[in-house]
Design an enzyme around this catalytic site. Structure first.
Site, mmCIF file in Angstrom:
data_model
loop_
_atom_site.group_PDB
_atom_site.id
_atom_site.type_symbol
_atom_site.label_atom_id
_atom_site.label_comp_id
_atom_site.label_asym_id
_atom_site.label_seq_id
_atom_site.Cartn_x
_atom_site.Cartn_y
_atom_site.Cartn_z
ATOM 1 N N LYS A 58 0.830 -1.209 0.000
ATOM 2 C CA LYS A 58 0.000 0.000 0.000
ATOM 3 C C LYS A 58 0.868 1.264 0.000
ATOM 4 O O LYS A 58 0.482 2.291 -0.580
ATOM 5 C CB LYS A 58 -0.949 0.008 1.200
ATOM 6 C CG LYS A 58 -2.289 -0.593 0.885
ATOM 7 C CD LYS A 58 -2.298 -2.097 0.885
ATOM 8 C CE LYS A 58 -2.497 -2.801 -0.384
ATOM 9 N NZ LYS A 58 -2.419 -4.265 -0.270
ATOM 10 N N ASP A 322 -3.246 -17.450 7.801
ATOM 11 C CA ASP A 322 -2.943 -18.044 6.490
ATOM 12 C C ASP A 322 -2.605 -19.534 6.570
ATOM 13 O O ASP A 322 -2.685 -20.232 5.568
ATOM 14 C CB ASP A 322 -1.731 -17.333 5.856
ATOM 15 C CG ASP A 322 -2.107 -16.018 5.186
ATOM 16 O OD1 ASP A 322 -3.233 -15.542 5.406
ATOM 17 O OD2 ASP A 322 -1.260 -15.466 4.451
ATOM 18 N N ALA A 330 -5.323 -10.515 6.058
ATOM 19 C CA ALA A 330 -4.846 -10.124 7.383
ATOM 20 C C ALA A 330 -6.005 -9.974 8.365
ATOM 21 O O ALA A 330 -5.912 -10.407 9.517
ATOM 22 C CB ALA A 330 -4.070 -8.810 7.275
ATOM 23 N N HIS A 454 -23.479 14.881 2.027
ATOM 24 C CA HIS A 454 -23.332 15.362 0.647
ATOM 25 C C HIS A 454 -22.276 16.471 0.590
ATOM 26 O O HIS A 454 -22.289 17.356 1.442
ATOM 27 C CB HIS A 454 -24.658 15.919 0.135
ATOM 28 C CG HIS A 454 -24.536 16.502 -1.241
ATOM 29 N ND1 HIS A 454 -24.449 15.711 -2.369
ATOM 30 C CD2 HIS A 454 -24.434 17.788 -1.660
ATOM 31 C CE1 HIS A 454 -24.322 16.492 -3.424
ATOM 32 N NE2 HIS A 454 -24.303 17.756 -3.031
HETATM 33 C C1 LIG Z 1 2.003 -8.497 -1.517
HETATM 34 C C2 LIG Z 1 0.911 -8.854 -0.542
HETATM 35 C C3 LIG Z 1 -0.082 -7.933 -0.272
HETATM 36 C C4 LIG Z 1 -1.083 -8.239 0.632
HETATM 37 N N1 LIG Z 1 -2.038 -7.309 0.864
HETATM 38 C C5 LIG Z 1 -3.041 -7.589 1.722
HETATM 39 C C6 LIG Z 1 -4.032 -6.626 2.001
HETATM 40 O O1 LIG Z 1 -4.011 -5.516 1.472
HETATM 41 N N2 LIG Z 1 -5.003 -6.944 2.887
HETATM 42 C C7 LIG Z 1 -5.059 -8.177 3.498
HETATM 43 O O2 LIG Z 1 -5.973 -8.424 4.281
HETATM 44 N N3 LIG Z 1 -4.119 -9.113 3.246
HETATM 45 C C8 LIG Z 1 -3.118 -8.855 2.389
HETATM 46 N N4 LIG Z 1 -2.145 -9.786 2.164
HETATM 47 C C9 LIG Z 1 -2.230 -11.079 2.885
HETATM 48 C C10 LIG Z 1 -1.726 -10.931 4.324
HETATM 49 O O3 LIG Z 1 -0.405 -10.463 4.300
HETATM 50 C C11 LIG Z 1 -1.819 -12.269 5.054
HETATM 51 O O4 LIG Z 1 -3.123 -12.775 4.945
HETATM 52 C C12 LIG Z 1 -1.461 -12.099 6.515
HETATM 53 O O5 LIG Z 1 -0.161 -11.615 6.670
HETATM 54 C C13 LIG Z 1 -1.586 -13.443 7.247
HETATM 55 O O6 LIG Z 1 -1.250 -13.251 8.579
HETATM 56 P P1 LIG Z 1 -0.670 -14.459 9.456
HETATM 57 O O7 LIG Z 1 -0.487 -13.901 10.825
HETATM 58 O O8 LIG Z 1 -1.504 -15.662 9.292
HETATM 59 O O9 LIG Z 1 0.745 -14.810 8.809
HETATM 60 P P2 LIG Z 1 2.022 -13.931 8.455
HETATM 61 O O10 LIG Z 1 1.707 -12.524 8.325
HETATM 62 O O11 LIG Z 1 2.671 -14.626 7.313
HETATM 63 O O12 LIG Z 1 2.950 -14.078 9.741
HETATM 64 C C14 LIG Z 1 3.528 -15.285 10.101
HETATM 65 C C15 LIG Z 1 4.736 -14.993 10.957
HETATM 66 O O13 LIG Z 1 5.150 -16.206 11.577
HETATM 67 C C16 LIG Z 1 6.580 -16.275 11.544
HETATM 68 N N5 LIG Z 1 6.944 -17.688 11.662
HETATM 69 C C17 LIG Z 1 6.607 -18.701 10.841
HETATM 70 N N6 LIG Z 1 7.051 -19.871 11.349
HETATM 71 C C18 LIG Z 1 7.678 -19.580 12.506
HETATM 72 C C19 LIG Z 1 8.327 -20.352 13.510
HETATM 73 N N7 LIG Z 1 8.383 -21.679 13.418
HETATM 74 N N8 LIG Z 1 8.847 -19.703 14.557
HETATM 75 C C20 LIG Z 1 8.791 -18.357 14.673
HETATM 76 N N9 LIG Z 1 8.176 -17.577 13.756
HETATM 77 C C21 LIG Z 1 7.617 -18.188 12.708
HETATM 78 C C22 LIG Z 1 6.927 -15.639 10.211
HETATM 79 O O14 LIG Z 1 8.273 -15.220 10.205
HETATM 80 C C23 LIG Z 1 5.942 -14.473 10.187
HETATM 81 O O15 LIG Z 1 6.482 -13.357 10.831
HETATM 82 C C24 LIG Z 1 -1.104 -9.502 1.290
HETATM 83 C C25 LIG Z 1 -0.090 -10.429 1.039
HETATM 84 C C26 LIG Z 1 0.906 -10.110 0.142
HETATM 85 C C27 LIG Z 1 1.991 -11.121 -0.100
#
Ligand SMILES: Cc1cc2nc3c(=O)[nH]c(=O)nc-3n(C[C@H](O)[C@H](O)[C@H](O)COP(=O)(O)OP(=O)(O)OC[C@H]3O[C@@H](n4cnc5c(N)ncnc54)[C@H](O)[C@@H]3O)c2cc1C
Length: 475
Positions: A58, A322, A330, A454
């Protein structure tokens, strides 16, 4: 000596850090482990979202949109610039600053809420008497014991079979958000949310962008009327989108990346790009978690298997975001995180999957919630539709941003809103009203009867609701 916690969260993306904060707010002792490092080797909590996803994309979309406005729209307002150039390095530097602000913000929130943060990789060691033993490997190895474990390890970009990301020529989202020079030609494989957003950034920055998509239809998950409108608008912006292609060999060398593919007519094609973004989806990340040490069940696609309440097959082990089924967004991860923390605390947790909004931050933006027209048809649901074009909205005209429309779909009998779809300015903000309305099971008439300021873009939402009953006032 092992440190004991009520809850240990693995991963500090939007799923993990929100779970940790909510659990701490509810009075539990909480640790959160995350392995993401910044370029100095320090912690960078926030996950994909903060470091290589939502936030940096963004930031670059905003910078590149300013550049495009300055180049193509300012003159109409009487603003004349003598010369205009884009300093890509500065644009990337600004993005890095914003990432750092978010990383620091999360560390501050951990402190404020008394969440113990551990920088390193978290892995299951074994089931312990009081829960689970978790090891943290990294600069400061630790052993933690948790009564409850929340897994929020996120996802990784999917690579084309046999074509690894080198992040120099063949880019995932990580490399695509870090280019320090605009490529002359850019190929994007995959016309999904990420491909369209990143393709838009570099097109606005001056690249000639070609998007190659395997599916025959554009944005299959989006309402077809909205998708068709968006496709028309993107074509006007010279974003070349080729549908129904089959990707063949992809080769990278000093001159760039050569992509062989067959087009929708089955004819062989070859394209050479300076850079190639591969955005064909994401795969769940369970690397290094040592799921097998405790018998954690994954499904056939590698996601951590969970029920409707985000419970895994193991007692007191939960998973969100995810790394589990459902949309990779997110805000979906955050909602699951809050619900899980509340369930752990013995409270009622709730996620309404029917009202999760989707946004594509292209220009114009695309946003929707609920059912598409094609879904309602397939489900045999009788509905009424109402649309209102931004062309007929005063604020949109004043903004100089009149492309697109708002579309309402309401139950033919009860008038309950079943879906709202927007392509146009600030769709990402406008969709919130529709989400609230659907959460409260409002009818289109409810929205039509509410006073909207408006001139505002939100009047287009009211007018689309009026249009369901064929009584739009300004069109
Ligand atoms: C380019 C791009 C743009 C996006 N834009 C949007 C948007 O505008 N709006 C939206 O809603 N979503 C967007 N998304 C999707 C969004 O980023 C994900 O859905 C979100 O980050 C998922 O959150 P999470 O907490 O499940 O995982 P993540 O954000 O992937 O976080 C997982 C974390 O766990 C850590 N980790 C993994 N395994 C281990 C371990 N064994 N020990 C310690 N740490 C570990 C990783 O290092 C990471 O920091 C976008 C994704 C991308 C790639």
């Amino acid at each position: 000596m092992a440190k004991n916690f009520d809850v240990v969260v693995i991963g500090a993306g939007p799923g993990g850090y929100i779970a940790a904060i909510r659990a701490a707010q509810l009075g539990m002792s909480v640790a959160c482990i995350d392995e993401w490092s910044n370029d100095k080797g320090g912690p960078a909590p926030g996950g994909t979202c903060t470091n290589v996803g939502c936030i940096p994309s963004k930031a670059l979309l905003q910078s590149s949109e300013h550049y495009e406005h300055a180049g193509h729209e300012f003159a109409e307002h009487g603003i004349n610039l003598k010369s205009l150039s884009l300093d890509v390095k500065q644009m990337i530097k600004r993005k890095e600053t914003i990432i750092k602000q978010n990383n620091d913000g999360i560390l501050y929130l951990f402190k404020k809420n008394k969440v113990s943060f551990f920088h390193g990789r978290g892995a299951f060691a074994k089931a312990a008497q009081e829960g689970y033993e978790i090891t943290v490997s990294g600069a400061k190895p630790e052993t933690l014991v948790a009564k409850h474990v929340v897994l929020a390890t996120g996802s990784n970009p999917r690579a084309l079979p046999g074509v690894d990301f080198d992040e120099k020529n063949i880019l995932s989202n990580t490399g695509a958000l870090a280019l320090t020079q605009t490529p002359k030609t850019l190929g994007v494989i995959g016309a999904g949310v990420i491909g369209l957003e990143l393709g838009s950034v570099w097109r606005r920055a001056g690249a000639e962008v070609t998007v190659l998509e395997a599916l025959p239809g554009f944005l299959a998950a989006v309402d077809t009327q909205i998708a068709a409108e968006a496709q028309k608008l993107f074509a006007k912006q010279n974003l070349a989108i080729h549908l129904g292609v089959k990707i063949g060999a992809v080769k990278s060398d000093k001159t760039g990346v050569t992509v062989e593919y067959s087009d929708s007519k089955g004819e062989s094609q070859k394209a050479v790009f300076d850079k190639l973004i591969v955005s064909i989806g994401r795969v769940p990340n369970t690397t290094g978690l040592q799921a097998e040490a405790v018998g954690l069940k994954l499904d056939e696609r590698g996601f951590i298997a969970v029920d409707d309440e985000c419970k895994t097959n193991l007692p007191n082990v939960w998973a969100v975001g995810d790394v589990v089924r459902g949309p990779m967004l997110a805000h979906k991860a955050e909602e699951e995180a809050v619900a899980v923390a509340e369930r752990i605390a013995g409270k009622y947790g709730h996620v309404n999957f029917n009202t999760i909004p989707w946004v594509i931050y292209t220009s114009p933006e695309i946003a929707w919630v609920g059912k598409t027209e094609q879904q309602l048809k397939a489900d045999g649901v009788a509905y009424r539709a109402g649309t209102f074009p931004f062309l007929a909205n005063g604020r949109a005209r004043a903004l100089g941003n009149t492309a697109g429309m708002v579309k309402f779909l309401a139950d033919a009998k009860t008038d309950e809103i079943l879906g709202v779809h927007i392509v146009g300015p600030m769709a990402s903000e406008l969709i919130a009203e529709a989400v609230v309305a659907m959460e409260f099971r409002a009818s289109s008439e409810d929205i039509a009867r509410i006073c909207h300021a408006h001139p505002s873009l939100s009047e287009a939402t009211k007018e689309a609701a009026l249009a369901v009953d064929k009584r739009a006032l300004n069109f």
